[in-house]
Structure formats: C-alpha cells, structure tokens
Design an enzyme around this catalytic site. Structure first.
Site, PDB file in Angstrom:
ATOM      1  CG  ASP A   1      29.346 119.968 -22.569  1.00  0.00           C
ATOM      2  OD1 ASP A   1      30.165 120.699 -23.008  1.00  0.00           O
ATOM      3  OD2 ASP A   1      29.636 118.850 -21.819  1.00  0.00           O
TER       4      ASP A   1
ATOM      5  CD  GLU B   1      31.810 120.678 -27.060  1.00  0.00           C
ATOM      6  OE1 GLU B   1      32.754 121.418 -26.871  1.00  0.00           O
ATOM      7  OE2 GLU B   1      31.191 119.921 -26.211  1.00  0.00           O
TER       8      GLU B   1
HETATM    9  C1  GLC Z   1      32.946 120.301 -23.503  1.00  0.00           C
HETATM   10  C2  GLC Z   1      33.256 121.500 -22.763  1.00  0.00           C
HETATM   11  C3  GLC Z   1      34.644 121.094 -22.208  1.00  0.00           C
HETATM   12  C4  GLC Z   1      34.172 119.918 -21.151  1.00  0.00           C
HETATM   13  C5  GLC Z   1      33.420 118.772 -21.649  1.00  0.00           C
HETATM   14  C6  GLC Z   1      32.935 118.038 -20.461  1.00  0.00           C
HETATM   15  O1  GLC Z   1      34.050 119.624 -24.409  1.00  0.00           O
HETATM   16  O2  GLC Z   1      33.527 122.472 -23.746  1.00  0.00           O
HETATM   17  O3  GLC Z   1      35.126 122.189 -21.302  1.00  0.00           O
HETATM   18  O4  GLC Z   1      35.361 119.690 -20.282  1.00  0.00           O
HETATM   19  O5  GLC Z   1      32.652 119.120 -22.572  1.00  0.00           O
HETATM   20  O6  GLC Z   1      31.871 118.515 -20.381  1.00  0.00           O
END
Ligand code: GLC
Ligand code: MG
Ligand code: CA
Length: 549
Positions: free
Chosen positions: A220, A288
């Site tokens: 993440d 991500e």
């Molecule tokens: C990522 C997740 C999102 C979350 C953020 C903080 O972007 O996909 O849903 O709010 O990280 O953890």
C-alpha cells in the site's frame, strides 16, 4: 430465445495448454474489499467466513488469485488502512482461525492469496505509537516526530507539508510535546523507515503472514514511505489558493523518494529468501503507487513483480481510439523488457468503471483488462457491472464510498450480502435487476460477457506476450493476440458514434473467415457466427472479440 454456447466453448478449449511460467505473470487477480463482499454473521459487515463461502464465485469467474484489502485489527478510521495490530485479525472480520481456514480453502481451489501490506503508517491506537508517545524504547523513533518551529513566538508545524486527505500532515501530540507526521489521516501516523528496529519489525510482519500461507503481497501507498530528512517546505504548486488542499504544494520531499525503492528491494529480497528456504515457489509482490510513468516503472527495477497500471482509469467518455492506443502503448513501451504488464480498471479508491464510462465503454475497457498481455486485475463487483451507490460519506477522502457498497449476489434482502437489512454501507437500489444470480441466467449480461472473456485467457495466444495494436478508420481500437500454431484472438472496440467497417488485413496472417467469440450485447454479430475478416462492421460503442476458427 437466447442459447448459451457452453458446449461449443468447452470443445474449443479442450486443447488449450497450461502456461508453465511463474504463476502471477498471466494471472487474473481479483480484489476483495472485505467489508463489502459477504457477511456471514448478520452484523451487516463482510467477513472472512463470508469470503470463504463465496470462493466458488472466483473459480467460476476464472480468477487465479485474489488480494484482500486489510483484514487486520483496526479502529476503521480508514476502513482497515489504519492498522492497530499488523498480525491480528479485526474481530469484525472474524478470527485468525477463520483466516487460516480461508487460506486452506483457497489453496484447495487452486486460488492464490495475496494480502494488503500497509507499511507507511499504523493506527494511532497501535501499541508502538502509544509507546512512542511515551518515549519508551525501542519505540521512541518508530514514527516521524518533530519539535516544530517557532514563528514569531508561536509554535507551528515544522513545515508546510500537506496530508493526502488535506490539511497539515503534522499533528501536535500534547503528551510527547511534539508533532508527528501523517501523510494520511491524523489517526494514521507515518512509520519511520530510518529506524532499523522498525524496518526489522515490518519484516517480521511479512514473515508472519507468509508462515500463514499467503502467496504474496500488495504493498500500500509506496510513494509515501520515506520523507526528506531536512524537513524543508515544499514548493507551492500554484494550482489552488486553498492552503489546506493536498494540491497546494508539490510533493517533492514527501513522495517518490529514492529510499522508497530501496525499501521495496529489501522486501523483495526478504520474500525471496523465505521462498528459497521454504518451497522455491515465488511469492508475488505488487506495488500500489500513483505516480508518473518513470517513477512507476522504477518499481520493476527494484524488485516489484509489477506496480499496478492505473493507466486505463484515465480513459474518459471523450477519449478517442487513438487516446486509448497511446495509453496502452505508453505502458508497453516503457515496460522494462521481460517484465509483466498489468491492467487495472477500478478499485476501492475510485468511482466504478460503469459509472465513469457507461456500460459499452466499460465493456471495451474490460476486454482490454482481460485480453491484453500480462496480469488482469478486477475489483469485486466490476465483473457484474456494479455502479456507484450515492452515499453520504464519512470516508476520510469523502468520495470513495460509492464504489464500496455491498456486493450484489442476488435479489433477496440486502442483495444476498447479509441477512441484515441494515448494512454498513447501503446496498445499491438497482440490486433487484443487477445481481450475480440474475446475470448468470442471462447470456447477454455484463457477467456473462466478463466470464466469457476471462475464459479466453486460457488460450495460449492470450497467455503469450505478443500484441499488435492498431487504430482502424479513426474510431476502432483493434488488437491481435497471437501464438505460433495456435488460435489468434482479435479485439475490436468502436470508440466513435458511427458504424465502421474495417479490414483486419493489417494483422499478421489473418485468415479470411473468423469466428465471433463474443460481442457486446444487442448487436447483430452474435457469438458463434462467422465474419469475413476483410469486412467487419462494428456498431458505435460496440466491442467484438473474434478468433480463428
Ligand atoms: C491506499 C489505499 C487507500 C488508503 C491509503 C492509505 O491508497 O488504497 O484506500 O486510504 O492507501 O492507507
Ligand atoms: Mg459480518
Ligand atoms: Ca512515510
């Protein structure tokens, strides 16, 4: 009367060979948002037992792996992305036994399990943070603390850094008498990766979950891991005069720091060492990162199997075929050689695909996600064409809840998601007609289309790396997938508002007659019919998938 071509399709694929490459290279991976997938105990919140009870749907949808948004212990300020115990299961989702049982069942069904790893921050309710506040060793520097700066006699945050959810990225902690950094909500303090103890702790977290049998991780918020240690003000963007907006500054000191990549590499090495020791089966590592193309591609070099390709989410209603071609080519030409491409059309942080583009364009994009080379990523509900649910949201980013409403399984109470008529987010009102059960019975439904295309992934041509991508007669985005000695696949999508007749002669070795494998509903070229490849007519907004006979 509609006739499903199940038998015909079964015969067609009896000769398909299974790819022997690394399992994730051409996988179809499905994102489960646990709060909204399936509730087993009637509290209106999805849970692990619920997920386990629905794994057959994944098998049915020709999915090979799924990734779970966090199921770890959390006060749920950011729906699980604020973790108060990295190695515990949140009671609303069930128990560790439920998790173990889910992994076991998934593996029996040949489904790989990928977990969300949220390393940038914890919850402010995490033991580490509480101890850090009290300056108890070794936790004192597990987070990013700063005494602040004195501006004309008043104490202010150290700099102008903005949080992703707006406002200052710094919050004052009375007890410690210092500011702590949070790139997301103030309940999500950033962990300090300059502290070796913390780095080790997070590796222990990885080991813990691998020992539970998970097959990989989705990491993440990678762009936010490190911040520049000089704590300088970021330059103003000039894009907005609102000093609280996250767009007020250009995030040169808080995002995409080089150390982020080195950390990713450390996790790669750690995971690989584990695999080498235990079973020689590679674990997948997905990143991500919302970033520009070069910052994104850099993750491949530092050990990610792939960073999510969010490119297709940039397609809008006014996009033309050439825009889509450029979009796909941008990814393919920047991709380091030998790397795995991947395609994402939606997730829990963005509006639903069908709501963004309408059904026809959504189906065109779905054909790209499923039939372009590499890994396909599907967010739960996208396979049945779910749309955004209007919700008065208390999500910290405000706009994300519409894409998070409960999965629509059938036409019973709460769409079969829960026995409870009251669910944590409301069920979309269209569930009586838009649900998996109803769509399964209809050959022309969104799900039938999705499933047919997902099935086509088994063909060697779709498993291959070969791609020829063209724009024909300005409006038609066309691509061919081929593998020597195997059946080829051709995808044609009309991004214009007129019927277009095109020849597929531009593609290598195209036979004169092709089979219509699938088309968007409501058009004349029905699955199972034959067309002449030098004269294929595609109605406005339609997508047609053709293949060699
Ligand atoms: C990522 C997740 C999102 C979350 C953020 C903080 O972007 O996909 O849903 O709010 O990280 O953890
Ligand atoms: Mg529940
Ligand atoms: Ca950080």
């Amino acid at each position: 009367m509609k006739i499903c071509l199940a038998l015909w399709v079964t015969m067609l694929f009896s000769c398909a060979v299974k790819s022997e490459r690394s399992w994730w290279k051409t996988m179809s991976i499905y994102q489960i948002y646990p709060k909204s997938f399936k509730d087993s105990d009637g509290d209106g919140i999805g849970d692990l037992k619920g997920i386990e009870s629905k794994l057959d749907h994944l098998v049915d949808s020709h999915v090979n792996a799924f990734w779970l948004s966090p199921v770890t212990t959390s006060p749920m300020v950011d729906n699980g992305y604020d973790i108060s115990d990295f190695v515990g299961i949140d009671p609303s989702f069930g128990t560790m036994e439920d998790f173990e049982s889910l992994v076991k069942k998934a593996h029996e069904l040949k489904l790989k399990v990928v977990l969300d790893f949220v390393p940038n921050h914890s919850s402010d309710q995490h033991e580490w943070f509480k101890k850090s506040v009290e300056e108890i060793e070794p936790y004192t520097d597990y987070y990013v603390w700063h005494e602040g700066r004195n501006v004309n006699g008043t104490l202010e945050p150290p700099n102008n850094w903005r949080s992703e959810f707006n406002g200052s990225a710094w919050t004052w902690n009375e007890k410690r008498g210092a500011f702590y950094l949070h790139q997301f909500t103030k309940e999500q303090p950033d962990l300090n990766y300059r502290n070796q103890g913390l780095v080790e702790e997070m590796k222990n977290v990885l080991r813990f979950w691998m020992e539970k049998g998970v097959d990989g991780i989705r990491i993440d918020a990678c762009p936010y891991l490190f911040e520049d240690p000089r704590f300088l003000d970021e330059p103003l963007s000039g894009k907005t005069t609102d000093p609280n907006s996250k767009d007020y500054t250009i995030h040169i000191y808080t995002k995409h720091q080089h150390e982020n990549y080195e950390m990713i590499q450390q996790w790669r090495d750690f995971i690989d060492e584990y695999s080498a020791k235990v079973d020689q089966v590679p674990r997948v590592m997905i990143v991500e990162a919302y970033a520009n193309i070069s910052s994104t591609m850099k993750y491949y070099k530092y050990g990610a199997d792939f960073p999510f390709n969010f490119g297709l989410m940039d397609i809008v209603n006014s996009s033309e075929a050439i825009d889509v071609k450029n979009n796909i080519e941008r990814w393919m030409t920047n991709l380091p050689s030998g790397s795995t491409p991947n395609w994402v059309a939606g997730n829990h942080d963005n509006f639903r695909l069908v709501s963004r583009l309408g059904v026809n364009r959504a189906m065109a994009i779905t054909a790209m996600v499923l039939l372009l080379p590499g890994a396909a990523v599907t967010y739960n509900g996208e396979e049945i064409g779910m749309i955004d649910t209007p919700i008065d949201s208390d999500d910290p980013a405000r706009f994300r809840d519409p894409a998070r409403s409960p999965f629509q399984w059938d036409f019973t109470v709460s769409a079969g998601f829960s026995t409870n008529p009251k669910t944590w987010l409301p069920v979309n009102k269209n569930y009586l007609t838009h649900n998996l059960l109803t769509e399964k019975a209809d050959c022309e439904s969104y799900y039938s289309y999705y499933k047919a295309l997902a099935f086509l992934r088994k063909l060697p041509a779709v498993q291959s790396e070969y791609l020829q991508l063209e724009v024909l007669k300005k409006d038609i985005l066309a691509f061919a997938r081929k593998e020597k000695g195997e059946k080829s696949v051709y995808v044609l999508s009309n991004f214009g508002d007129q019927i277009r007749t095109v020849s597929l002669g531009i593609f290598k070795n195209t036979p004169a007659i092709l089979l219509v494998y699938r088309s968007t509903p409501g058009i004349l070229l029905k699955p199972g019919s034959l067309v002449e490849s030098y004269e294929v007519s595609i109605p406005p907004s339609a997508t047609i998938v053709l293949m060699d006979i």
